[in-house]
Design an enzyme around this catalytic site. Structure first.
Site, mmCIF file in Angstrom:
data_model
loop_
_atom_site.group_PDB
_atom_site.id
_atom_site.type_symbol
_atom_site.label_atom_id
_atom_site.label_comp_id
_atom_site.label_asym_id
_atom_site.label_seq_id
_atom_site.Cartn_x
_atom_site.Cartn_y
_atom_site.Cartn_z
ATOM 1 C CB CYS A 1 -10.229 -2.114 -8.662
ATOM 2 S SG CYS A 1 -10.428 -3.244 -7.282
ATOM 3 C CD GLU B 1 -9.482 -8.111 -1.933
ATOM 4 O OE1 GLU B 1 -8.461 -7.530 -2.325
ATOM 5 O OE2 GLU B 1 -10.243 -7.623 -1.078
ATOM 6 C CG HIS C 1 -2.113 -1.013 0.800
ATOM 7 N ND1 HIS C 1 -2.095 -2.318 1.203
ATOM 8 C CD2 HIS C 1 -3.192 -0.871 -0.006
ATOM 9 C CE1 HIS C 1 -3.141 -2.933 0.697
ATOM 10 N NE2 HIS C 1 -3.833 -2.083 -0.039
ATOM 11 N NE ARG D 1 -6.247 0.237 -2.324
ATOM 12 C CZ ARG D 1 -5.814 0.287 -3.593
ATOM 13 N NH1 ARG D 1 -5.768 1.438 -4.232
ATOM 14 N NH2 ARG D 1 -5.426 -0.813 -4.209
ATOM 15 N NE ARG E 1 -0.883 -6.012 -1.549
ATOM 16 C CZ ARG E 1 -2.097 -5.487 -1.658
ATOM 17 N NH1 ARG E 1 -3.170 -6.215 -1.381
ATOM 18 N NH2 ARG E 1 -2.280 -4.256 -2.040
ATOM 19 N NE ARG F 1 -10.947 -1.788 -0.424
ATOM 20 C CZ ARG F 1 -9.680 -2.023 -0.734
ATOM 21 N NH1 ARG F 1 -9.394 -2.941 -1.641
ATOM 22 N NH2 ARG F 1 -8.712 -1.351 -0.176
ATOM 23 C CG ASN G 1 -3.139 -4.923 -6.056
ATOM 24 O OD1 ASN G 1 -2.811 -5.090 -7.221
ATOM 25 N ND2 ASN G 1 -3.579 -3.780 -5.581
ATOM 26 C CG ASP G 2 -5.067 -8.566 -1.224
ATOM 27 O OD1 ASP G 2 -3.971 -8.761 -0.660
ATOM 28 O OD2 ASP G 2 -5.803 -7.612 -0.955
HETATM 29 C C1 PEP Z 1 -6.385 -5.681 -4.596
HETATM 30 O O1 PEP Z 1 -6.142 -6.497 -3.705
HETATM 31 O O2 PEP Z 1 -6.115 -5.882 -5.797
HETATM 32 C C2 PEP Z 1 -6.992 -4.388 -4.271
HETATM 33 C C3 PEP Z 1 -7.366 -3.552 -5.216
HETATM 34 O O3 PEP Z 1 -7.106 -4.073 -2.953
HETATM 35 P P1 PEP Z 1 -5.901 -3.538 -2.049
HETATM 36 O O4 PEP Z 1 -4.729 -3.277 -2.952
HETATM 37 O O5 PEP Z 1 -6.380 -2.295 -1.395
HETATM 38 O O6 PEP Z 1 -5.676 -4.653 -1.105
HETATM 39 MG MG MG Z 2 -6.981 -6.198 -1.762
#
Ligand code: PEP
Ligand code: MG
Length: 581
Positions: free
Chosen positions: A503, A432, A190, A297, A466, A333, A455-456
């Site tokens: 996303c 995710e 993040h 977010r 990650r 979200r 991402n997750d």
């Molecule tokens: C993701 O996991 O792809 C996502 C968009 O959420 P975050 O990056 O906030 O965990």
């Molecule tokens: Mg995520």
């Protein structure tokens, strides 16, 4: 001149003087003192403890009004400040070793912290965080300084740190912080996401940059290539100045696309939306031609503060977003705290596997007081625009149902209070976790839309942290497992006639745009400044050829094969030139 290679997480080039952010504990001065100085040092300790006690009481007073339960944690902090054993151990050490009080205190605090870390009882082990927190406060007061706040830099600097927390990144002033580089971190941490939101170049995962630089060194940060160059020679400097100018021109050219529709040559429309992390970003969205906010977010409301955001405060922000972006949608979200984002007001204790632990919807379902305040705020803001609710980290249908039950409760409460809201607002969820992707057909029956969070999804499917720079090489969006999960999710949602966006950061990479288009994704949501490049690419291709391309890509066996095939295809079609991409 020294070149280091890391992971480029936010594109662009920046150059300037370094500001080296050191960890407080590692930069404690240590020096010998004379016997006659001992009483003076003890006096300093007492003064620092008294000041710390006063500070804690002040915070506690502030929090108590609204959050009685949370305020109790500060009783524990006060007990630590007043702990006689700790005080005596520090005095003993400074007498015995004849060292300054900061150094004696840091040593004793570390002993206490390590002792707690080894205890096998969860509750007591958690107290370690409290001791750490209080010890830092006491040290600040002993040293008479604040942790140098990134928001108070006097001149433009490149920040170099071992690690930066998302909350530290969020507090950076964009005028003064021109780039950053860290020892730790991965592409979808993040902190990296924040760097992109702030549009500052960043390179992470450099492993040992903090030991290679000194304050005031000159540095070039190349976010496109994941390179940093410390004290560059004249030739390198000149070539980077040229590159910087070139990028400026490219950016200007892309901005022409702002008002053109995002559609393929044969007329397939795909929506491009933005991800936002900070409420102030909303003011700049129209300059990128985004069709709404695909991911708002909301964690950042909870960071950098000692209390929790109230329903009223949240309502105000959500309403502003709804009004400003209307008629386009704003997908809010719900709170996704935990993992690598921690809020001091929430007292989430440290866990061995925070990304697999008490985070996101799991936390919210366990704390309906916090969750419902957010849901009520969104519902109340819903008549003012096109708001949608999205739950993070859903791992199966039961969680979705539980969240929806709380939403129903919030609606009933508002009705009985005579407060207005849109009873039909869309409720969607992130895909995710692999379990959600595999059961997308079941989930699609009870959700209005999906948003794929790669991402997750990547971290959980390939079992690769990650934010860990050591395993970053395994973090592969092109892995066939990921592509199959994406394909299945899109298919399942369309079968149930619901739409699906992506996303995660994968949505902002031009090298995947053709594939996602071919897999029939309905919308892509990304950091605002990635939009023009993706739009340019989509406007150059045909939907039919994208579908065929996707079919071939899905038949390949490794991520490398996928990337090689894709690069060759892009090159043949001249879809982006290297300098711009
Ligand atoms: C993701 O996991 O792809 C996502 C968009 O959420 P975050 O990056 O906030 O965990
Ligand atoms: Mg995520």
């Amino acid at each position: 001149m020294l070149k280091l290679e890391g992971i480029g997480v936010s594109s662009g080039i920046a150059m300037g003087k370094i500001f080296l952010l050191k960890d407080l504990i590692s930069s404690i001065p240590s020096y010998s003192i004379k016997k006659s100085q001992i009483p003076g040092e003890i006096k300093r300790l007492k003064k620092a403890l008294a000041k710390t006690e006063k500070e804690i009481k002040k915070i506690q007073g502030k929090v108590r009004g609204e959050f009685k339960k949370e305020a109790r944690i500060f009783d524990v902090h006060l007990l630590i400040v007043k702990d006689k054993r700790m005080f005596e151990k520090v005095v003993q050490r400074l007498k015995k070793k004849r060292v300054n009080v900061e150094s004696a205190f840091a040593f004793v605090a570390q002993e206490f912290i390590s002792g707690f870390a080894q205890i096998n009882v969860d509750y007591l082990r958690e107290r370690r965080i409290d001791i750490e927190d209080v010890a830092k406060r006491i040290l600040h007061n002993l040293l008479g300084l604040q942790r140098k706040s990134l928001s108070r830099l006097q001149e433009k600097r490149v920040i170099i740190a071992h690690n930066l927390s998302p909350s530290e990144t969020a507090s950076m002033s964009k005028d003064k912080v021109i780039a950053f580089a860290t020892d730790m971190g991965g592409k979808t941490s993040h902190t990296a996401i924040m760097a992109r939101a702030l549009e500052i170049p960043a390179v992470v995962g450099l492993k040992e940059i903090t030991s290679k630089v000194q304050n005031e060194d000159f540095i070039i940060i190349d976010g496109n290539r994941g390179l940093v160059i410390i004290n560059p020679d004249q030739e390198t400097l000149e070539s980077y100045k040229e590159k910087e100018e070139h990028l400026f021109v490219v950016k200007k050219d892309l901005s022409i696309l702002k008002d053109l529709p995002c559609q393929t040559k044969d007329g397939r429309r795909i929506k491009l939306r933005t991800n936002i992390e900070l409420p102030q970003e909303i003011d700049h969205l129209s300059s990128y031609g985004a069709e709404g906010i695909g991911l708002y977010r909301t964690e950042f409301f909870y960071l950098n503060r000692k209390d929790l955001p109230s329903e009223e405060e949240q309502y105000h922000f959500y309403r502003k977003a709804a009004e400003k972006v209307n008629p386009y949608p704003v997908i809010i979200r719900t709170l996704d705290i935990g993992g690598d984002k921690f809020a001091s007001s929430l007292q989430i204790s440290s866990e061995l596997n925070p990304f697999l632990g008490w985070r996101a919807i799991r936390f919210c379902l366990a704390r309906p007081d916090i969750f419902k305040a957010q849901l009520r705020a969104i519902l109340r803001a819903s008549p003012f625009g096109n708001l949608k609710i999205m739950y993070p980290m859903i791992s199966g249908i039961e969680e979705l149902r539980k969240a929806n039950n709380l939403l129903r409760e919030a609606k009933t409460e508002l009705k009985s209070e005579g407060k207005e809201f849109n009873d039909n607002l869309d409720i969607g969820m992130m895909i995710e976790t692999p379990s959600a992707a595999m059961t997308a057909d079941i989930l699609a029956k009870e959700a209005n839309f999906f948003s794929i969070g790669t991402n997750d999804l990547i971290q959980y499917s390939i079992a690769v942290d990650r934010v860990n720079e050591k395993t970053a090489y395994l973090y592969e969006p092109a892995h066939p497992a990921i592509l199959r999960l994406i394909r299945n999710t899109i298919k399942a949602s369309h079968q149930e006639k619901i739409w699906v966006e992506m996303c995660g950061e994968m949505a902002s990479e031009p090298s995947f745009a053709l594939l996602l288009l071919g897999l029939e994704i309905d919308a892509l949501s990304m950091t605002p400044f990635a939009i023009p490049r993706i739009k340019k690419l989509i406007r150059q291709v045909n939907f039919q050829e994208a579908k065929e391309f996707a079919k071939t890509v899905l038949s390949l066996e490794t991520g490398k094969e996928v990337m090689d095939y894709s690069n060759a295809f892009y090159q043949k079609k001249e879809l982006f030139d290297e300098k711009n991409g």
